[in-house]
Motif scaffolding. Structure first.
Motif, mmCIF file in Angstrom:
data_model
loop_
_atom_site.group_PDB
_atom_site.id
_atom_site.type_symbol
_atom_site.label_atom_id
_atom_site.label_comp_id
_atom_site.label_asym_id
_atom_site.label_seq_id
_atom_site.Cartn_x
_atom_site.Cartn_y
_atom_site.Cartn_z
ATOM 1 N N THR A 109 0.937 -1.615 -0.160
ATOM 2 C CA THR A 109 0.122 0.203 0.590
ATOM 3 C C THR A 109 0.622 1.353 0.013
ATOM 4 N N THR A 110 1.318 1.888 -1.275
ATOM 5 C CA THR A 110 1.559 2.838 -1.443
ATOM 6 C C THR A 110 1.191 4.535 -0.946
ATOM 7 N N LEU A 111 1.565 5.215 -0.091
ATOM 8 C CA LEU A 111 0.740 6.968 0.469
ATOM 9 C C LEU A 111 1.646 7.675 -0.165
ATOM 10 N N ALA A 112 1.244 8.699 -0.685
ATOM 11 C CA ALA A 112 2.210 9.785 -1.393
ATOM 12 C C ALA A 112 1.011 11.239 -1.103
ATOM 13 N N ALA A 142 4.505 9.305 7.946
ATOM 14 C CA ALA A 142 3.768 9.011 9.208
ATOM 15 C C ALA A 142 2.967 8.105 8.653
ATOM 16 N N VAL A 143 2.190 8.697 8.083
ATOM 17 C CA VAL A 143 0.286 7.298 7.877
ATOM 18 C C VAL A 143 0.755 6.187 7.220
ATOM 19 N N ALA A 144 1.999 6.111 6.366
ATOM 20 C CA ALA A 144 1.871 4.646 6.204
ATOM 21 C C ALA A 144 2.791 4.194 7.559
ATOM 22 N N THR A 145 3.543 4.288 8.682
ATOM 23 C CA THR A 145 3.923 3.685 9.474
ATOM 24 C C THR A 145 2.158 3.874 10.591
ATOM 25 N N ALA A 165 9.312 4.982 4.023
ATOM 26 C CA ALA A 165 9.465 5.743 2.834
ATOM 27 C C ALA A 165 7.946 5.782 2.217
ATOM 28 N N GLY A 166 7.254 5.539 2.689
ATOM 29 C CA GLY A 166 6.028 5.819 2.771
ATOM 30 C C GLY A 166 5.042 4.832 2.398
ATOM 31 N N VAL A 167 5.735 3.501 1.775
ATOM 32 C CA VAL A 167 4.782 2.449 1.762
ATOM 33 C C VAL A 167 4.562 1.225 2.376
ATOM 34 N N VAL A 168 4.182 0.298 2.438
ATOM 35 C CA VAL A 168 3.316 0.162 3.425
ATOM 36 C C VAL A 168 3.617 -2.000 2.955
ATOM 37 N N THR A 169 4.405 -2.849 3.258
ATOM 38 C CA THR A 169 4.077 -4.179 2.872
ATOM 39 C C THR A 169 3.936 -4.779 3.892
#
Length: 472
Positions: A109-112, A142-145, A165-169
């Motif tokens: 899930t990628t946040l940008a 921050a939102v990804a974390t 770095a904004g990407v949730v794996t």
């Protein structure tokens, strides 16, 4: 031995001491048909945190127990939860295998961007929803974390998440192909910030369930739930069912699988299996895993102990209501029913219901279209008739001698069973077919009787066609 019509098991004919001797005979006590309680067996993968040993069957009574035995969020935990939700009174057994030596499926899930206002990011992992609040000024990292932490806070979600770095794996708990079926969906309504999900994939290898099936071959389960909807897994299940249900083992059982994908791929799979003992529930667009759909479907099948009664309209409680554009049309349902796939539909009150439960069997060994085992109720009825006849003969003739008197006595008992089955509307036309009931001595084995038992099974009322005549 001295009487023409009465035999004794415990009083010998050689008695000379005067007395009045009586023994008890229970062989004639049971005059009814046997019960038909349905026992369900689910097979699946366990986690290392589960306390139950591999290939050791366990009876399950709750969601929590399954989590403890097989690990929170494990495949077996999810299957048990779906089954118990659909039928809380289910007789449920589970047997686990460890993960294969393959790789685990992953997705992202990628946040940008940076939020310029408040909002919520929503992530669906299968049918589980995760929400994270967003404040103005929150960065993608921050939102990804926060999103990864929210996913990990729900251990029943079958993935472990990590942010960078904004990407949730997201990594599936299990190694193997199971994780490829987990669906990811993400959305964000906070201005300035976007969320995009990439589907799960990369899971390789499937467990070998041959040893697990062999471990429960003698247990007598009636409905077996396939953990994966693949040709290899279902072919292995088919071989197991043919063995335990054959004339030598006589423990009739059916297999169940779930299918959330397209009609074309589902009917292709059904054609590859082509078994009167395997049925697959098609729930296109479902967020549930195939194993969860299968477990719920099996639980509902087990709720009906009358083997001949149709399962149309029965609800699969706990399954998700699919999007309108994913619900099959009537034409698609007809196509599924002609090609060995059982369609589910969304009924009144947004209830997921069975349209008509059929087997995957559509053609005989010559490739000719064959409807003899179309409805899954047909093979279940035959299994029950065999059980009723077998138990009656076992009760009446446990130590019978074979003489000219024996075949008529055996035939009389079989005919009585058929008439009782007719009273319950499981078979019909017994009187019309009784002349075809034959019990005779074998021509080669002097210790054997052969029987031919005509069984006209009661069919389900699936179609009513009427013509309305307008009169003016």
């Amino acid at each position: 031995m001295a009487s023409a019509n009465i035999s004794f098991d415990q009083i010998p004919a050689s008695i000379r001491k005067p007395g009045k001797y009586f023994e008890f005979n229970t062989k004639l006590a049971v005059r009814t048909l046997p019960g038909n309680l349905q026992r369900v067996l689910i097979l699946g993968q366990k986690l290392a945190s589960g306390s139950q040993a591999e290939r050791a069957p366990a009876d399950l009574f709750s969601d929590e127990q399954a989590a403890q035995l097989f690990g929170q969020g494990s495949q077996l935990h999810l299957m048990a939860r779906a089954a118990i939700k659909a039928n809380p009174y289910l007789q449920l057994t589970a047997i686990a295998v460890n993960d294969p030596a393959g790789t685990a499926a992953t997705g992202t899930t990628t946040l940008a961007g940076t939020a310029s206002g408040s909002g919520v990011v929503t992530l669906w992992v299968g049918a589980s929803r995760v929400d994270v609040a967003i404040n103005s000024g929150d960065t993608a990292a921050a939102v990804a974390t926060a999103l990864a932490a929210a996913v990990n806070a729900q251990p029943s979600i079958p993935v472990a998440s990590a942010a960078a770095a904004g990407v949730v794996t997201h990594t599936c708990y299990h190694k193997g192909a199971i994780g490829n079926d987990i669906r990811l969906q993400a959305s964000c309504n906070a201005p300035g910030l976007t969320a995009t999900a990439a589907g799960m994939g990369g899971g390789t290898l499937e467990p070998d369930y041959a040893a697990a099936l062999a471990a429960v071959a003698g247990a007598g389960h009636h409905i077996l739930v396939g953990p994966l909807a693949s040709q290899a897994q279902l072919a292995a299940l088919r071989s197991h069912l043919e063995f335990v249900s054959g004339p030598m083992e006589q423990r009739g059982a059916i297999g169940v699988f779930g299918w959330p994908a397209s009609l074309a791929t589902g009917t292709t799979l059904a054609g590859q299996i082509n078994s009167g003992r395997i049925t697959g529930a098609w729930h296109r667009g479902s967020l549930r895993l195939p194993c969860e759909i299968a477990a719920a479907y099996a639980a509902v099948l087990a709720s009906e102990e009358d083997p001949a009664r149709p399962l149309n309209t029965l609800e699969l409680a706990g399954l998700d209501v699919t999007a309108i554009d994913q619900r099959p049309t009537r034409t698609e349902q007809e196509n599924a029913l002609y090609n060995g796939l059982t369609p589910l539909e969304i009924g009144p009150g947004d209830r997921v219901q069975i349209v008509r439960a059929i087997s995957t069997y559509t053609r005989d060994l010559q490739g000719v279209n064959d409807v003899s085992l179309l409805d899954i109720t047909t093979i279940r009825t035959l299994d029950y008739v065999r059980k009723a006849c077998r138990e009656r003969i076992a009760l009446r003739f446990p130590r019978e001698k074979l003489s000219e008197r024996t075949p008529p006595k055996v035939r009389s008992e079989l005919l009585d069973v058929l008439f009782k089955l007719e009273e319950l509307e499981i078979v019909e036309a017994v009187e019309d077919n009784k002349d075809a009931l034959i019990v005779e001595r074998d021509l080669q084995d002097v210790n054997r009787l052969d029987a031919k038992i005509p069984v006209d099974v009661v069919n389900g009322l699936h179609v009513l066609a009427g013509r309305i005549d307008l009169l003016l």
